[in-house]
Enzyme design. Structure first.
Site, PDB file in Angstrom:
ATOM      1  N   GLY A  41      40.163  36.488  39.082  1.00 23.99           N
ATOM      2  CA  GLY A  41      40.017  36.430  40.116  1.00 23.99           C
ATOM      3  C   GLY A  41      41.101  34.988  40.039  1.00 23.99           C
ATOM      4  N   GLY A  43      41.776  31.458  42.272  1.00 21.10           N
ATOM      5  CA  GLY A  43      42.051  31.426  44.048  1.00 21.10           C
ATOM      6  C   GLY A  43      43.094  29.697  44.201  1.00 21.10           C
ATOM      7  N   GLY A  46      40.847  27.001  40.808  1.00 24.40           N
ATOM      8  CA  GLY A  46      41.419  27.332  39.485  1.00 24.40           C
ATOM      9  C   GLY A  46      41.981  29.205  39.878  1.00 24.40           C
ATOM     10  N   GLN A  47      41.271  29.470  38.142  1.00 27.97           N
ATOM     11  CA  GLN A  47      41.132  30.887  37.556  1.00 27.97           C
ATOM     12  C   GLN A  47      40.273  30.900  37.304  1.00 27.97           C
ATOM     13  OE1 GLN A  47      44.273  32.794  37.407  1.00 27.97           O
ATOM     14  NE2 GLN A  47      43.117  34.365  37.112  1.00 27.97           N
ATOM     15  N   LYS A  62      35.264  30.087  35.224  1.00 26.59           N
ATOM     16  CA  LYS A  62      36.109  29.239  35.820  1.00 26.59           C
ATOM     17  C   LYS A  62      36.912  27.854  35.761  1.00 26.59           C
ATOM     18  CE  LYS A  62      34.886  28.477  40.895  1.00 26.59           C
ATOM     19  NZ  LYS A  62      34.451  28.506  41.827  1.00 26.59           N
ATOM     20  N   ASP A 155      29.079  29.456  52.611  1.00 28.73           N
ATOM     21  CA  ASP A 155      30.619  30.311  52.785  1.00 28.73           C
ATOM     22  C   ASP A 155      30.390  31.212  52.016  1.00 28.73           C
ATOM     23  OD1 ASP A 155      33.143  31.130  53.229  1.00 28.73           O
ATOM     24  OD2 ASP A 155      33.182  30.436  50.816  1.00 28.73           O
TER      25      ASP A 155
END
Length: 444
Positions: A41, A43, A46-47, A62, A155
């Site tokens: 994943g 964003g 970050g990765q 992360k 969230d």
């Protein structure tokens, strides 16, 4: 009033998929002692990688991108680490290790092997109402532990609920804040979060927020689980913002099962004080499950079974017809191993017989395996060799010897030949599906 600027949630979700993408030449081979095996994943900040500890423990790792490492991102990342150290519970993906002061800040959390709720629903369709109630009680109880620490998730959304082999788990506390804190790492007039799942008070920047924001978000998640859509949807972010904040625009509950509508309506109330607490959500979900003759623990087990092996992985299921006597010598039609998720499991009723019942105590019809072929009227039922009845007359015995000696050259007038399973390609496929289905459900 200054315009509100929308930001996506910080960093990627450490959610999993069965497949990972290979590491690129720019990716580190290891960090903090964790060997990185592939990407799972990414964003804006970050990765996320699939990693493995020196002891062989899988982890979601992360790492903040070097291009965005500054004092603000470090401070926010450090806050996420502190929050992950604080939250606990069976429904929370646990923190394993972290270092916010490293050249590339990183954190490692428990790896949950399973898709997120969003991917599951988009792939397999909405969950049955019973399983939505189980999901609601499970996640509400998990949020209760978070709130007891004086924290809010802020969230919650389908992508932040992972459906693992041990049940659903909540991830990504990157936006979590202390419930009564008015301090923020975001700029003034900035709203951070996922608009389609956030309550009106969060969308308009009200502070301080309360635990009611997570109740609203959970209501949006349960609506999505039951229908495949969120309470508000629009192609334009400004239109969506207006819909969320307008008290005259009711959430879209189209397709919601009637038994869930009162609970979803309360959880998605425009005013925070009109929403139930997470404890009340658990109680209401429990009452609705028990009204169907089941215990909540049973419904939770069914949720895990259903999400690990969705019905689409089994043969086609159709509602059971009216009970009919089984012809002598014909193999009985067996219930589907996946069964309808709402149907009772054999070990969940002290008086349950060894043979599947015709209907479930929760009111849903038992589902049975069917094949595309239906025998024409007057044709004998398909039989296996072991189920063929013994000859009863001399003529029957003579016909049986002919069948064993070789294929018949002609067909007696007015009769249809009985077909053997060994000569039916469809039957072989069905038998293989049955074996795979039962193997998936086996406890050994």
């Amino acid at each position: 009033m200054q315009p509100i600027r929308w930001l996506s949630p910080d960093g990627p979700d450490p959610r999993t998929d069965v497949q990972t993408t290979p590491l690129s030449p720019e990716d580190p081979a290891q960090i903090g002692g964790f060997e990185l095996l592939g990407r799972i994943g990414q964003g804006g900040m970050g990765q996320v990688y699939l990693g493995e500890s020196p002891g062989g423990e899988p982890a979601a790792v992360k790492i903040i991108k070097p291009s965005v490492v500054d004092s603000t991102s470090r401070l926010r990342f450090a806050q996420e680490i502190d929050i992950l150290k604080t939250v606990w519970g069976a429904r929370i993906a646990q923190l394993l290790d972290a270092d916010a002061d490293a050249e590339q800040p990183w954190l490692a959390t428990e790896y949950v092997e399973g898709p997120d709720l969003g991917k599951h629903v988009m792939t397999h369709g909405p969950l049955p109402p019973l399983l939505v109630l189980s999901l609601g009680a499970t996640i509400a109880e998990g949020l209760g532990y978070v709130h007891k620490q004086g924290l809010l998730h802020r969230d919650l959304k389908p992508a932040n609920i992972l459906l693992g082999p041990n049940g659903p788990k909540i991830i990504d506390f990157g936006l979590a804040v202390f419930a009564e804190s008015s301090a923020s790492l975001t700029a003034a007039n900035t709203v951070v979060g996922t608009p389609s799942c956030m309550p009106p008070e969060q969308a308009t920047g009200v502070k301080p927020l309360t635990s009611a924001v997570d109740v609203y978000a959970l209501g949006a998640v349960l609506l999505f689980a039951a229908t495949g859509h969120l309470p508000y949807h629009a192609n334009n972010i400004h239109v969506l913002f207006h819909m969320v904040t307008d008290p005259a625009t009711a959430p879209d509950l189209t397709g919601a099962p009637p038994e869930l509508v009162p609970l979803l309506t309360a959880m998605l109330s425009h005013q925070a004080q009109d929403r139930p607490t997470v404890t009340e959500v658990v109680q209401q979900c429990r009452a609705l499950v028990e009204a169907q003759g089941l215990k909540l623990a049973q419904a939770r087990r069914r949720l895990t079974t259903y999400t690990v092996a969705p019905p689409q992985e089994f043969p086609t299921l159709l509602p059971a017809p009216a009970p009919a006597p089984v012809a002598q010598g014909a193999a009985p039609v067996l219930p589907s191993p996946s069964d309808q998720a709402d149907a009772p499991l054999p070990d969940e009723s002290p008086s349950a017989p060894a043979v599947a019942q015709e209907s479930a105590p929760d009111g849903h019809p038992t589902m049975f395996l069917t094949t595309p072929h239906q025998a024409p009227q007057g044709e004998p039922p398909v039989q296996s060799e072991s189920a063929t009845p013994a000859p009863q007359t001399a003529q029957d015995e003579k016909d049986a010897r002919k069948a064993q000696d070789g294929p018949r050259q002609s067909r007696p007038s007015g009769r249809s030949p009985a077909r053997s399973l060994r000569h039916s390609a469809q039957a072989r496929r069905t038998a293989q599906q049955l074996r795979e289905a039962y193997a998936a459900r086996a406890a050994f």
